[in-house]
Design an enzyme around this catalytic site. Sequence first.
Site, mmCIF file in Angstrom:
data_model
loop_
_atom_site.group_PDB
_atom_site.id
_atom_site.type_symbol
_atom_site.label_atom_id
_atom_site.label_comp_id
_atom_site.label_asym_id
_atom_site.label_seq_id
_atom_site.Cartn_x
_atom_site.Cartn_y
_atom_site.Cartn_z
ATOM 1 C CE1 TYR A 135 -2.966 3.007 0.470
ATOM 2 C CE2 TYR A 135 -3.222 2.351 2.708
ATOM 3 C CZ TYR A 135 -3.725 3.146 1.411
ATOM 4 O OH TYR A 135 -4.517 4.310 1.804
ATOM 5 N NE ARG A 140 -4.204 8.588 6.203
ATOM 6 C CZ ARG A 140 -5.327 8.949 6.504
ATOM 7 N NH1 ARG A 140 -6.420 9.192 5.631
ATOM 8 N NH2 ARG A 140 -5.806 9.143 7.896
ATOM 9 C CB ILE A 206 -8.355 -0.467 -2.260
ATOM 10 C CG1 ILE A 206 -8.041 -1.901 -2.780
ATOM 11 C CG2 ILE A 206 -8.793 -0.717 -0.750
ATOM 12 C CD1 ILE A 206 -6.773 -2.635 -2.134
#
Length: 294
Positions: A135, A140, A206
Site C-alpha cells: 500500500y 499519509r 480499493i
Amino acid sequence: MSIFTGAAVAIVTPMNSDGSVNYEKLDNLIEFQIKNNTDAIVICGTTGEASTLSHEEHIDVIKHCVDTVNKRVPVIAGTGSNSTETAIYLSQEAEKAGADAVLLVTPYYNKATQKGLYVHFKDTADAINLPCILYNVPSRTGCNILPETAVKLATEVKNIVAIKEASGNISQIAKLAQLANGCIDIYSGNDDQIVPIMSLGGLGVISVLSNVAPQQTHDLCQACLDGDYKKAAKMQIEALPLIDSLFSEVNPIPVKKALNLMGFEAGPLRKPLTEMEDANANILKENMKEYGIY
C-alpha cells in the site's frame, strides 16, 4: 490468479457512542456491500481507523469480518505497521483468522529507505503464506515505494502479488506498469483515478466511495474491465463531486458522516479525528443528493 478484480471497499469500522466497536452495524454494512456487488472487503485499513484500534480489537474485527463474509467475497486484512515486528504479528493473526490476503502500508513516521522498505515488506511476507498487497500512500506516511522497489519485491518474494497505488502520481504508476510488465497487480488507491489507473492495466480500486456507492463503483470498474472506457470516463466524472466531498476532510471523517446520513449508524470517530465541519457536511449532503444516494 488475482486476489480480486473490480471494486473492493475499504470499509469503515462502526463505533458505539462510547467508542467501542459496533459489530452489529458492521454486519449491516458488510451485508449492504455484498448485496450491492462489492468485489472484496478490506477490513481494518485506514478508512477502518485501524491506527486507533488496539491489537486485540484489530484482530477481533478481522475475525468478525471473515466469519460474517463467510467466503462470499475475498476479505483483505489491513495489517501494516511502522514496526516490522507488529506487521508480522498482525499478519500472522489475520492468517489464523482466515483472511484471504493482507494489505501492508508503508511504514509511517519513522519511514524507511528503499532498502528498508524492501526488508520490511519481505520479512512480513515471508512470515505468512497469504498473498500480500503493498500500500503506497505517501501523503499519509511520508514514504514512497518507487516502481523499481515494487517490482523487485514482486519478482523476489512469491506472495507479494499486488500494490494499492495511492501516490496520485500517474507518471509514477505508468512507470510501474511499464517496469512490472504484469508481474504485480495494480489497484487504484484513489477514487478519482480509477479510470486512469485501470487504463494503464490496473485491475480495480480499493475504494472509500464504495462505502456509500458500492454498486456504482463496481459498475465503473466493470466498464473498464469490459474495455468501455467512454462509459467508464463518464461515470468517473459524474462521481467526482461526491469523491471530492468524501475527501474534503481527513478520511474517514466524511465517509462516516455520509453513512450516518444514509441511516447506517456508523457512529462517531476515534480521537484525534473529530466530527465533520458543518459547511463541508452541507456540501457533502448536496453532492450525495446529486449522486442519488441521499
